[in-house]
Motif scaffolding. Structure first.
Motif, PDB file in Angstrom:
ATOM      1  N   GLU A 280      -3.886  67.978 -65.410  1.00  0.00           N
ATOM      2  CA  GLU A 280      -2.774  68.692 -66.043  1.00  0.00           C
ATOM      3  C   GLU A 280      -2.811  68.489 -67.558  1.00  0.00           C
ATOM      4  O   GLU A 280      -2.548  69.425 -68.321  1.00  0.00           O
ATOM      5  CB  GLU A 280      -1.437  68.209 -65.481  1.00  0.00           C
ATOM      6  CG  GLU A 280      -1.191  68.608 -64.035  1.00  0.00           C
ATOM      7  CD  GLU A 280       0.119  68.071 -63.491  1.00  0.00           C
ATOM      8  OE1 GLU A 280       0.503  68.473 -62.364  1.00  0.00           O
ATOM      9  OE2 GLU A 280       0.766  67.239 -64.169  1.00  0.00           O
ATOM     10  N   ALA A 305       1.603  72.445 -64.116  1.00  0.00           N
ATOM     11  CA  ALA A 305       2.076  71.758 -62.923  1.00  0.00           C
ATOM     12  C   ALA A 305       1.203  72.096 -61.711  1.00  0.00           C
ATOM     13  O   ALA A 305       1.172  73.242 -61.262  1.00  0.00           O
ATOM     14  CB  ALA A 305       3.528  72.147 -62.637  1.00  0.00           C
ATOM     15  N   GLU A 308       2.535  69.769 -55.840  1.00  0.00           N
ATOM     16  CA  GLU A 308       3.962  69.523 -55.704  1.00  0.00           C
ATOM     17  C   GLU A 308       4.694  69.604 -57.043  1.00  0.00           C
ATOM     18  O   GLU A 308       5.873  69.980 -57.090  1.00  0.00           O
ATOM     19  CB  GLU A 308       4.173  68.145 -55.061  1.00  0.00           C
ATOM     20  CG  GLU A 308       5.522  67.486 -55.276  1.00  0.00           C
ATOM     21  CD  GLU A 308       6.666  68.132 -54.523  1.00  0.00           C
ATOM     22  OE1 GLU A 308       7.822  67.771 -54.794  1.00  0.00           O
ATOM     23  OE2 GLU A 308       6.407  68.999 -53.659  1.00  0.00           O
ATOM     24  N   HIS A 309       4.024  69.268 -58.134  1.00  0.00           N
ATOM     25  CA  HIS A 309       4.679  69.314 -59.444  1.00  0.00           C
ATOM     26  C   HIS A 309       5.183  70.720 -59.769  1.00  0.00           C
ATOM     27  O   HIS A 309       6.132  70.877 -60.549  1.00  0.00           O
ATOM     28  CB  HIS A 309       3.719  68.851 -60.534  1.00  0.00           C
ATOM     29  CG  HIS A 309       3.416  67.393 -60.482  1.00  0.00           C
ATOM     30  ND1 HIS A 309       2.366  66.810 -61.172  1.00  0.00           N
ATOM     31  CD2 HIS A 309       4.022  66.375 -59.809  1.00  0.00           C
ATOM     32  CE1 HIS A 309       2.345  65.513 -60.936  1.00  0.00           C
ATOM     33  NE2 HIS A 309       3.327  65.217 -60.109  1.00  0.00           N
ATOM     34  N   THR A 312       8.913  71.536 -59.477  1.00  0.00           N
ATOM     35  CA  THR A 312       9.852  71.053 -60.493  1.00  0.00           C
ATOM     36  C   THR A 312       9.831  72.054 -61.642  1.00  0.00           C
ATOM     37  O   THR A 312       8.807  72.234 -62.293  1.00  0.00           O
ATOM     38  CB  THR A 312       9.451  69.657 -61.005  1.00  0.00           C
ATOM     39  OG1 THR A 312       9.469  68.740 -59.907  1.00  0.00           O
ATOM     40  CG2 THR A 312      10.406  69.165 -62.084  1.00  0.00           C
ATOM     41  N   TRP A 315       8.595  70.922 -65.270  1.00  0.00           N
ATOM     42  CA  TRP A 315       7.640  69.817 -65.276  1.00  0.00           C
ATOM     43  C   TRP A 315       6.743  69.933 -66.514  1.00  0.00           C
ATOM     44  O   TRP A 315       5.894  70.818 -66.616  1.00  0.00           O
ATOM     45  CB  TRP A 315       6.776  69.855 -64.006  1.00  0.00           C
ATOM     46  CG  TRP A 315       5.696  68.794 -64.021  1.00  0.00           C
ATOM     47  CD1 TRP A 315       4.414  68.952 -64.436  1.00  0.00           C
ATOM     48  CD2 TRP A 315       5.833  67.432 -63.635  1.00  0.00           C
ATOM     49  NE1 TRP A 315       3.727  67.769 -64.324  1.00  0.00           N
ATOM     50  CE2 TRP A 315       4.573  66.810 -63.837  1.00  0.00           C
ATOM     51  CE3 TRP A 315       6.887  66.665 -63.140  1.00  0.00           C
ATOM     52  CZ2 TRP A 315       4.356  65.461 -63.554  1.00  0.00           C
ATOM     53  CZ3 TRP A 315       6.665  65.330 -62.856  1.00  0.00           C
ATOM     54  CH2 TRP A 315       5.422  64.746 -63.055  1.00  0.00           C
ATOM     55  N   ARG A 317       5.639  66.764 -68.026  1.00  0.00           N
ATOM     56  CA  ARG A 317       4.967  65.476 -68.220  1.00  0.00           C
ATOM     57  C   ARG A 317       3.453  65.664 -68.166  1.00  0.00           C
ATOM     58  O   ARG A 317       2.716  64.988 -68.859  1.00  0.00           O
ATOM     59  CB  ARG A 317       5.404  64.495 -67.130  1.00  0.00           C
ATOM     60  CG  ARG A 317       6.888  64.177 -67.129  1.00  0.00           C
ATOM     61  CD  ARG A 317       7.242  63.282 -65.954  1.00  0.00           C
ATOM     62  NE  ARG A 317       8.686  63.227 -65.749  1.00  0.00           N
ATOM     63  CZ  ARG A 317       9.265  62.733 -64.662  1.00  0.00           C
ATOM     64  NH1 ARG A 317       8.515  62.239 -63.678  1.00  0.00           N
ATOM     65  NH2 ARG A 317      10.574  62.721 -64.556  1.00  0.00           N
ATOM     66  N   ASN A 318       3.046  66.557 -67.286  1.00  0.00           N
ATOM     67  CA  ASN A 318       1.633  66.949 -67.207  1.00  0.00           C
ATOM     68  C   ASN A 318       0.707  65.740 -67.064  1.00  0.00           C
ATOM     69  O   ASN A 318      -0.283  65.599 -67.785  1.00  0.00           O
ATOM     70  CB  ASN A 318       1.241  67.785 -68.434  1.00  0.00           C
ATOM     71  CG  ASN A 318       2.078  69.049 -68.559  1.00  0.00           C
ATOM     72  OD1 ASN A 318       2.639  69.536 -67.583  1.00  0.00           O
ATOM     73  ND2 ASN A 318       2.170  69.584 -69.761  1.00  0.00           N
ATOM     74  N   GLY A 320      -0.503  64.848 -63.872  1.00  0.00           N
ATOM     75  CA  GLY A 320      -1.087  64.891 -62.537  1.00  0.00           C
ATOM     76  C   GLY A 320      -2.541  65.324 -62.500  1.00  0.00           C
ATOM     77  O   GLY A 320      -3.126  65.779 -63.489  1.00  0.00           O
ATOM     78  N   LYS A 468       9.879  72.349 -52.028  1.00  0.00           N
ATOM     79  CA  LYS A 468       9.576  70.942 -52.257  1.00  0.00           C
ATOM     80  C   LYS A 468       8.990  70.299 -51.005  1.00  0.00           C
ATOM     81  O   LYS A 468       9.302  70.700 -49.877  1.00  0.00           O
ATOM     82  CB  LYS A 468      10.831  70.205 -52.727  1.00  0.00           C
ATOM     83  CG  LYS A 468      11.274  70.641 -54.130  1.00  0.00           C
ATOM     84  CD  LYS A 468      12.381  69.766 -54.666  1.00  0.00           C
ATOM     85  CE  LYS A 468      12.653  70.100 -56.125  1.00  0.00           C
ATOM     86  NZ  LYS A 468      11.514  69.755 -56.998  1.00  0.00           N
TER      87      LYS A 468
END
Length: 522
Positions: A280, A305, A308-309, A312, A315, A317-318, A320, A468
């Motif tokens: 990511e 994302a 599963e990300h 969200t 998302w 944060r990146n 994964g 989810k």
């Protein structure tokens, strides 16, 4: 990076940096003379009036007509500290950029003032636009070499009063003159002053002092007439951006074209993102590289994302991994140097093939987007786009047996008692887009959600479905799947034009795009 303490002379309403006692610099007269002498003459050639400034002048005329006889104050805002004596890259307040034509990293601490002009008979006769800013300092000044925030040695050359006037087509004055100018004929019983309060705290305090607001509690200030007048002014400036002029539409076209190129680069790099790990972040970096190269950068923190990300919604944060068999949802946009940003989302099968479950969800979202795009036409209301898209989402969820037993389509679409389908799409389908990614945010509901779509409006159309992994109402094969498809459109005389239509959208097109390594098929 080299660091130095900031010279604290003159007018500076940016956040104050800490001045480190352990640093020192020469202060003798001989040194200052040496630093300021034997430089080649600066160019006196003036720039031409920019295209952005010509359109900004028309916008100022509209604002002037809406607030006759009042002094109008629009600050750019100041520098914000990132880490001790480093600052974030400056971005002027959107209303300031819109009314001056100044874009990225232009003139922190400056203030645009629309000064009312009064005719001989005492009636309002428009406004004179005046830009107060910190111009380029003389080379014999301490600022020239010692000020790490604005000094020419540290951050490069800035415009002079005359060059800014030529570039922007308005009057210019030194920022030191602003405090006296803002208080002239103002105050209780005097000239009415409105301002964009949220743009600059220090300027707001100064203007409030002029208007007799100092000494009031926060609650008292929030209910005073001047506070309410300021809110109305900010709302008017935000609402002004609902319909884009020709120049703004061209800026959006440039932003979207650059975004499409960045998406191609992301798709080309998917195998490398899988190979390297923490994919990511690799995707985010690839998009950001192209955004920074072709424009100012990203218009907002990119959402990259995987798996599963993707369920969200924001998302970013990146952190994964990307794995074969995953879906990757990329929601990103390039911001131009004029600060206009794209906002596009594509959901990609990392290995180039949707699984049957992924394809099922993707096709449902695509059908919803097609319905939303069809509703994006003049004469419809903004909320009709969401209504059209969410109806298709609800139809699919009902057919898949995910809604509560016995609930009909009409019942779930009921705004008061239903909306069960919103468990899997909690966001709206559209928002205005432009100089802010969520543009015109201060507009009233009657002008925005309930407002009629008009030619020149620029919007997103972005339905999605998000299942989810821990949602026990969802069949196991759908859990962990998140899909969003988003395009940017401009309302035309008879419908809408999809500015991002060059990017593949159907499942077959997307699979071909990924398998080709980012080469779009004609």
């Amino acid at each position: 990076m080299v660091v130095e303490s900031t010279y604290d002379g003159g007018v500076n309403v940016s956040e104050k940096q800490h001045k480190a006692d352990h640093r020192s610099r020469p202060t003798g007269a001989a040194f200052r003379t040496f630093m300021g002498s034997h430089w080649a003459p600066r160019s006196t050639e003036l720039p031409e009036l920019t295209e952005a400034a010509r359109y900004a002048a028309t916008r100022r005329e509209a604002v002037s007509a809406a607030f006759p006889g009042e002094r109008l104050v629009v600050p750019a805002g100041g520098l914000k500290i990132r880490s001790n004596d480093t600052d974030y890259v400056f971005r002027p307040h959107s209303a300031f950029a819109h009314l001056t034509g100044l874009g990225v990293d232009r003139e922190p601490d400056s203030v645009l003032v629309l000064e009312p002009v009064i005719a001989a008979d005492g009636t309002p006769a428009g406004h004179e636009a005046v830009l107060y800013f910190l111009p380029l300092a003389d080379r014999d000044s301490e600022e020239f070499f010692a000020d790490s925030r604005v000094g020419e040695f540290w951050v490069g050359s800035r415009p002079t009063l005359s060059s800014a006037a030529a570039e922007l087509g308005l009057a210019t004055r030194h920022l030191d003159q602003f405090a006296d100018a803002i208080g002239k004929d103002a105050g209780p019983g005097g000239l009415s002053v409105r301002m964009v309060r949220e743009a600059d705290r220090e300027v707001t305090m100064l203007v409030d002092q002029v208007r007799g607001q100092v000494g009031l509690t926060q609650d008292e200030q929030a209910t005073t007439a001047v506070q309410l007048a300021d809110e109305a002014f900010s709302r008017a400036l935000s609402t002004l951006r609902l319909v884009k002029d020709d120049w703004e539409v061209r800026q959006m076209e440039e932003a979207v074209a650059a975004t499409a190129t960045a998406f191609d680069a992301v798709v080309e790099q998917l195998p490398e993102a899988v190979r390297r790990g923490r994919g990511e972040r690799w995707v985010e970096g690839v998009f950001g590289l192209h955004a920074r190269h072709t424009g100012n950068g990203v218009g907002y923190d990119s959402i990259c994302a995987a798996g599963e990300h993707a369920t969200t919604l924001h998302w970013n944060r990146n952190t994964g991994e990307l794995s074969r068999g995953d879906l990757l949802l990329v929601d990103a946009g390039v911001e131009t140097d004029s600060l206009f940003t794209a906002d596009v989302t594509r959901t990609l099968p990392v290995d180039g093939t949707f699984t049957p479950a992924q394809r099922q969800v993707y096709d449902a979202v695509l059908a919803a987007q097609e319905a939303g795009l069809a509703a994006a036409r003049p004469g419809n209301r903004f909320k009709d786009i969401h209504a059209a898209a969410i109806k298709v989402i609800a139809e699919h969820l009902l057919a898949w047996g995910l809604l509560p037993d016995g609930v009909t389509l009409e019942q779930t679409l009921d705004a008061e008692e239903g909306q069960f389908h919103r468990r899997w799409m909690v966001h709206g389908t559209s928002h205005h887009l432009g100089i802010d990614v969520h543009d015109c945010a201060l507009a009233l509901r009657e002008d925005y959600v309930e407002g009629e779509l008009r030619e020149g409006m620029v919007l997103t159309v972005e339905p999605g479905l998000y299942f989810k992994s821990d949602d026990l109402l969802v069949p196991e094969e759908l859990r962990g799947i998140g899909v969003r498809i988003e395009d940017d459109v401009v309302i035309t005389a008879d419908g809408c034009r999809n500015l991002s239509q060059m990017l593949p959208r159907t499942a077959e097109e997307v699979e071909s795009w990924v398998r080709s390594g980012g080469v779009r098929q004609s």
